[in-house]
Scaffold this motif. Structure first.
Motif, PDB file in Angstrom:
ATOM      1  N   LEU A   1       6.586 -15.594  14.482  1.00  0.00           N
ATOM      2  CA  LEU A   1       6.735 -14.093  14.174  1.00  0.00           C
ATOM      3  C   LEU A   1       7.594 -13.312  15.255  1.00  0.00           C
ATOM      4  CD1 LEU A   1       3.055 -13.186  13.593  1.00  0.00           C
ATOM      5  CD2 LEU A   1       4.844 -13.607  11.985  1.00  0.00           C
ATOM      6  N   ALA A   2       8.164 -14.093  16.219  1.00  0.00           N
ATOM      7  CA  ALA A   2       9.215 -13.766  17.107  1.00  0.00           C
ATOM      8  C   ALA A   2      10.206 -13.017  16.314  1.00  0.00           C
ATOM      9  CB  ALA A   2       9.471 -14.725  18.233  1.00  0.00           C
ATOM     10  N   PRO A   3      10.932 -13.698  15.410  1.00  0.00           N
ATOM     11  CA  PRO A   3      12.066 -12.856  14.790  1.00  0.00           C
ATOM     12  C   PRO A   3      11.930 -11.879  13.886  1.00  0.00           C
ATOM     13  CG  PRO A   3      11.948 -15.248  14.430  1.00  0.00           C
ATOM     14  CD  PRO A   3      10.801 -14.966  15.028  1.00  0.00           C
ATOM     15  N   PHE A   4      10.487 -11.456  13.618  1.00  0.00           N
ATOM     16  CA  PHE A   4      10.290 -10.662  12.576  1.00  0.00           C
ATOM     17  C   PHE A   4      10.159  -9.306  13.261  1.00  0.00           C
ATOM     18  CE2 PHE A   4       9.026 -14.095  10.391  1.00  0.00           C
ATOM     19  CZ  PHE A   4       8.820 -13.820   9.004  1.00  0.00           C
ATOM     20  N   ALA A   5       9.658  -8.977  14.577  1.00  0.00           N
ATOM     21  CA  ALA A   5       9.310  -7.771  15.206  1.00  0.00           C
ATOM     22  C   ALA A   5      10.497  -6.964  15.595  1.00  0.00           C
ATOM     23  CB  ALA A   5       8.440  -7.872  16.336  1.00  0.00           C
ATOM     24  N   PRO A   6      11.513  -7.564  16.124  1.00  0.00           N
ATOM     25  CA  PRO A   6      12.778  -6.684  16.349  1.00  0.00           C
ATOM     26  C   PRO A   6      13.270  -6.019  15.025  1.00  0.00           C
ATOM     27  CG  PRO A   6      12.786  -8.966  17.469  1.00  0.00           C
ATOM     28  CD  PRO A   6      11.459  -8.816  16.422  1.00  0.00           C
ATOM     29  N   VAL A   7      13.301  -6.423  13.935  1.00  0.00           N
ATOM     30  CA  VAL A   7      13.707  -6.104  12.679  1.00  0.00           C
ATOM     31  C   VAL A   7      13.006  -4.699  12.431  1.00  0.00           C
ATOM     32  CG1 VAL A   7      13.904  -6.158  10.164  1.00  0.00           C
ATOM     33  CG2 VAL A   7      13.991  -8.146  11.734  1.00  0.00           C
ATOM     34  N   VAL A   8      11.847  -4.509  12.837  1.00  0.00           N
ATOM     35  CA  VAL A   8      11.119  -3.218  12.472  1.00  0.00           C
ATOM     36  C   VAL A   8      10.674  -2.499  14.006  1.00  0.00           C
ATOM     37  CG1 VAL A   8      10.174  -4.065  10.574  1.00  0.00           C
ATOM     38  CG2 VAL A   8       8.869  -4.327  12.560  1.00  0.00           C
ATOM     39  N   ARG A   9      11.121  -2.739  15.019  1.00  0.00           N
ATOM     40  CA  ARG A   9      10.875  -2.074  16.283  1.00  0.00           C
ATOM     41  C   ARG A   9      12.063  -1.979  16.993  1.00  0.00           C
ATOM     42  NH1 ARG A   9       5.269  -4.806  18.800  1.00  0.00           N
ATOM     43  NH2 ARG A   9       7.217  -6.159  19.518  1.00  0.00           N
ATOM     44  N   PRO A  10      12.215  -0.806  17.737  1.00  0.00           N
ATOM     45  CA  PRO A  10      11.489   0.397  17.516  1.00  0.00           C
ATOM     46  C   PRO A  10      11.647   1.389  16.538  1.00  0.00           C
ATOM     47  CG  PRO A  10      13.403   0.696  18.833  1.00  0.00           C
ATOM     48  CD  PRO A  10      13.573  -0.629  18.497  1.00  0.00           C
ATOM     49  N   ARG A  11      12.380   0.795  15.424  1.00  0.00           N
ATOM     50  CA  ARG A  11      12.866   1.799  14.278  1.00  0.00           C
ATOM     51  C   ARG A  11      11.593   2.441  13.532  1.00  0.00           C
ATOM     52  NH1 ARG A  11      15.866  -0.450   8.721  1.00  0.00           N
ATOM     53  NH2 ARG A  11      15.425   1.395   7.388  1.00  0.00           N
ATOM     54  N   ILE A  12      10.763   1.638  13.008  1.00  0.00           N
ATOM     55  CA  ILE A  12       9.529   2.337  12.286  1.00  0.00           C
ATOM     56  C   ILE A  12       8.973   3.135  13.350  1.00  0.00           C
ATOM     57  CG2 ILE A  12       7.653   1.642  10.928  1.00  0.00           C
ATOM     58  CD1 ILE A  12      10.450   0.984   9.735  1.00  0.00           C
ATOM     59  N   ARG A  13       8.545   2.946  14.590  1.00  0.00           N
ATOM     60  CA  ARG A  13       8.019   3.578  15.503  1.00  0.00           C
ATOM     61  C   ARG A  13       8.570   5.184  15.732  1.00  0.00           C
ATOM     62  NH1 ARG A  13       5.520  -0.162  20.620  1.00  0.00           N
ATOM     63  NH2 ARG A  13       4.251  -1.402  19.035  1.00  0.00           N
ATOM     64  N   ASP A  14       9.914   5.072  15.750  1.00  0.00           N
ATOM     65  CA  ASP A  14      10.832   6.158  15.896  1.00  0.00           C
ATOM     66  C   ASP A  14      10.824   7.167  14.596  1.00  0.00           C
ATOM     67  OD1 ASP A  14      11.541   5.240  18.495  1.00  0.00           O
ATOM     68  OD2 ASP A  14      13.336   4.495  17.921  1.00  0.00           O
ATOM     69  N   GLU A  15      10.702   6.526  13.556  1.00  0.00           N
ATOM     70  CA  GLU A  15      10.564   7.243  12.396  1.00  0.00           C
ATOM     71  C   GLU A  15       9.373   7.895  12.074  1.00  0.00           C
ATOM     72  OE1 GLU A  15      11.449   4.409   9.042  1.00  0.00           O
ATOM     73  OE2 GLU A  15      13.636   4.446   9.593  1.00  0.00           O
TER      74      GLU A  15
ATOM     75  N   LEU B   1       0.771  -1.031  -0.054  1.00  0.00           N
ATOM     76  CA  LEU B   1      -0.034   0.138   0.047  1.00  0.00           C
ATOM     77  C   LEU B   1       0.830   1.311  -0.090  1.00  0.00           C
ATOM     78  CD1 LEU B   1      -2.821  -0.977   2.710  1.00  0.00           C
ATOM     79  CD2 LEU B   1      -3.221  -0.633   0.177  1.00  0.00           C
ATOM     80  N   GLN B   2       0.323   2.197  -0.629  1.00  0.00           N
ATOM     81  CA  GLN B   2       1.003   3.607  -0.882  1.00  0.00           C
ATOM     82  C   GLN B   2       1.166   4.308   0.345  1.00  0.00           C
ATOM     83  OE1 GLN B   2       0.559   5.550  -4.574  1.00  0.00           O
ATOM     84  NE2 GLN B   2       1.772   7.252  -3.926  1.00  0.00           N
ATOM     85  N   ASN B   3       1.823   4.052   1.266  1.00  0.00           N
ATOM     86  CA  ASN B   3       1.660   4.617   2.894  1.00  0.00           C
ATOM     87  C   ASN B   3       2.956   4.478   3.573  1.00  0.00           C
ATOM     88  OD1 ASN B   3       1.753   3.549   5.742  1.00  0.00           O
ATOM     89  ND2 ASN B   3      -0.496   4.552   5.531  1.00  0.00           N
ATOM     90  N   ALA B   4       3.516   5.752   3.931  1.00  0.00           N
ATOM     91  CA  ALA B   4       4.951   5.760   4.389  1.00  0.00           C
ATOM     92  C   ALA B   4       5.284   4.848   5.212  1.00  0.00           C
ATOM     93  CB  ALA B   4       5.274   7.124   4.935  1.00  0.00           C
ATOM     94  N   THR B   5       4.229   4.448   6.192  1.00  0.00           N
ATOM     95  CA  THR B   5       4.741   3.310   7.222  1.00  0.00           C
ATOM     96  C   THR B   5       4.770   2.080   6.616  1.00  0.00           C
ATOM     97  OG1 THR B   5       3.769   4.993   8.850  1.00  0.00           O
ATOM     98  CG2 THR B   5       4.014   2.567   9.484  1.00  0.00           C
ATOM     99  N   TYR B   6       3.825   1.893   5.751  1.00  0.00           N
ATOM    100  CA  TYR B   6       3.834   0.585   5.186  1.00  0.00           C
ATOM    101  C   TYR B   6       5.331   0.314   4.426  1.00  0.00           C
ATOM    102  CZ  TYR B   6      -0.551  -1.549   5.740  1.00  0.00           C
ATOM    103  OH  TYR B   6      -1.800  -2.050   6.518  1.00  0.00           O
ATOM    104  N   LEU B   7       5.616   1.190   3.549  1.00  0.00           N
ATOM    105  CA  LEU B   7       6.863   1.287   2.736  1.00  0.00           C
ATOM    106  C   LEU B   7       7.973   0.968   3.712  1.00  0.00           C
ATOM    107  CD1 LEU B   7       5.838   3.810   0.303  1.00  0.00           C
ATOM    108  CD2 LEU B   7       5.956   1.524  -0.234  1.00  0.00           C
ATOM    109  N   ALA B   8       8.034   1.620   4.809  1.00  0.00           N
ATOM    110  CA  ALA B   8       9.269   1.792   5.777  1.00  0.00           C
ATOM    111  C   ALA B   8       9.358   0.549   6.191  1.00  0.00           C
ATOM    112  CB  ALA B   8       9.213   2.825   6.699  1.00  0.00           C
ATOM    113  N   ALA B   9       8.185  -0.218   6.727  1.00  0.00           N
ATOM    114  CA  ALA B   9       8.537  -1.548   7.594  1.00  0.00           C
ATOM    115  C   ALA B   9       8.840  -2.459   6.456  1.00  0.00           C
ATOM    116  CB  ALA B   9       7.002  -1.810   8.006  1.00  0.00           C
TER     117      ALA B   9
END
Length: 351
Positions: free
Chosen positions: A310-324, A187-195
């Motif tokens: 899903l445990a290994p997936f979350a650390p890849v995007v958190r907290p980075r995407i939240r901070d961005e 989806l054309q959404n900045a948070t989706y694209l970043a994640a």
């Protein structure tokens, strides 16, 4: 650009407020057929999914309830499969009254209400019940008020869409590394694209109506959608790997043009509110059954289904995407903290 858009929107809404009472009503006094007491409204309702999707079945339930409860005076004409344009185009039409009702989601509407990207943060909700309980609570109400204030479009409530999961033509997704290098429609959404970019995906925005042919032609490897959308749009014919990645929860909402809504008699507005609530409850029950059926249909079509840890997936995007995201939004840190607190509060009691 923001000032120009605001001026254009205010002008458009003013025009719509003037024209809608005439444009949406049937013959009035002085017309010989039908009688003068049969004043009616014909309503254009747009969505992007197919006629066998839960979107369309919910729209049909709303249409039928309104027809029954207004003695045929409120007539809904449904335009499925993006006939009136993709979600962004349909929302622009909704703002100026060319369309009266539509279904779309917070990821698309973030173009108008960027704060809605908070709900798109990866791995924010534990289950679809958890996500729906938050959207039906104070945070969802806050977003609905913000949408109305900024766009002149009213949200009548949230559908039970659930999570968007990854599908593709190349391989099953069992680990974060399996996503690396996949070219996925996102989806054309900045948070989706970043994640998705953080997970190594070549994230590619694209209108939903173009996805099937893009898969066929090898323009993309796959995309992300819930199980029902994956099957109802026949994507399982060309993408044979579906993985329950649950990266993003997708709030989808039923919308109505506010000047049109406010121009209706009070009893018709009340009928719309009740019919919308009933149709949304029906959609939630239906969606749960349809997801089970969709998974069975995938298996029958030879789709390889995986349910990764899903445990290994979350650390890849958190907290980075939240901070961005916090950096992009006004008062972003405080807003996200408020949402996370609400999500934590409702996690144990989600329905």
């Amino acid at each position: 650009m923001r000032h120009y858009t605001g001026v254009r929107l205010r002008f458009g809404l003013a025009v719509v407020a003037t024209l809608l009472p005439v444009a949406c009503r049937g013959p009035g006094p002085g017309d010989s057929d039908p009688p003068t007491d049969s004043l009616a409204w014909e309503v254009r309702f747009s969505h992007v999914l197919s006629t066998n999707s839960e979107f369309h079945l919910m729209a049909e339930r709303f249409r039928d309830l309104m027809l029954e409860r207004t003695d045929g005076r409120f007539r809904v004409v449904i335009y499925p499969s993006g006939q009136l344009g993709g979600e962004r185009v349909a929302f622009e039409q909704l703002q100026v009254g060319a369309v009266h009702m539509a279904i779309t989601g917070t990821p698309v509407l973030s173009g108008w209400v960027p704060e809605g990207q908070m709900f798109d943060l990866p791995f924010l909700f534990e289950t679809r019940d958890h996500g729906l309980s938050v959207m039906d609570g104070p945070m969802g109400d806050w977003w609905r008020d913000l949408l109305l204030e900024r766009t002149g479009v009213r949200s009548l409530g949230f559908l039970d869409y659930g999570f968007r999961h990854v599908y593709n033509k190349r391989r099953p997704v069992e680990t974060p590394e399996d996503l690396a290098g996949l070219k996925l429609r996102v989806l054309q959404n900045a948070t989706y694209l970043a994640a998705y970019s953080a997970l190594g995906v070549q994230a590619t925005p694209m209108n939903y109506g173009e996805v099937y042919s893009a898969l066929q032609q090898g323009v993309i490897d796959g995309g992300e959608a819930n199980a029902i959308g994956f099957v109802s749009s026949r994507l399982h014919e060309v993408a044979k790997f579906y993985s329950f990645t649950s990266i993003t929860y997708n709030p989808i909402t039923l919308l109505v043009n506010e000047p049109f809504y406010q121009g209706l008699p009070p009893e018709i507005r009340e009928t719309i509110d009740r019919a919308a609530a009933d149709a949304l409850a029906y959609q939630s029950e239906l969606a749960r059954r349809m997801e089970v059926d969709a998974v069975e249909e995938m298996r029958a079509a030879g789709v390889e289904i995986s349910r990764p840890n899903l445990a290994p997936f979350a650390p890849v995007v958190r907290p980075r995407i939240r901070d961005e995201l916090a950096d992009r939004l006004p008062d972003g840190e405080a807003l996200i903290a408020r949402l996370v607190a609400e999500a934590e509060r409702t996690a144990s009691g989600s329905r």
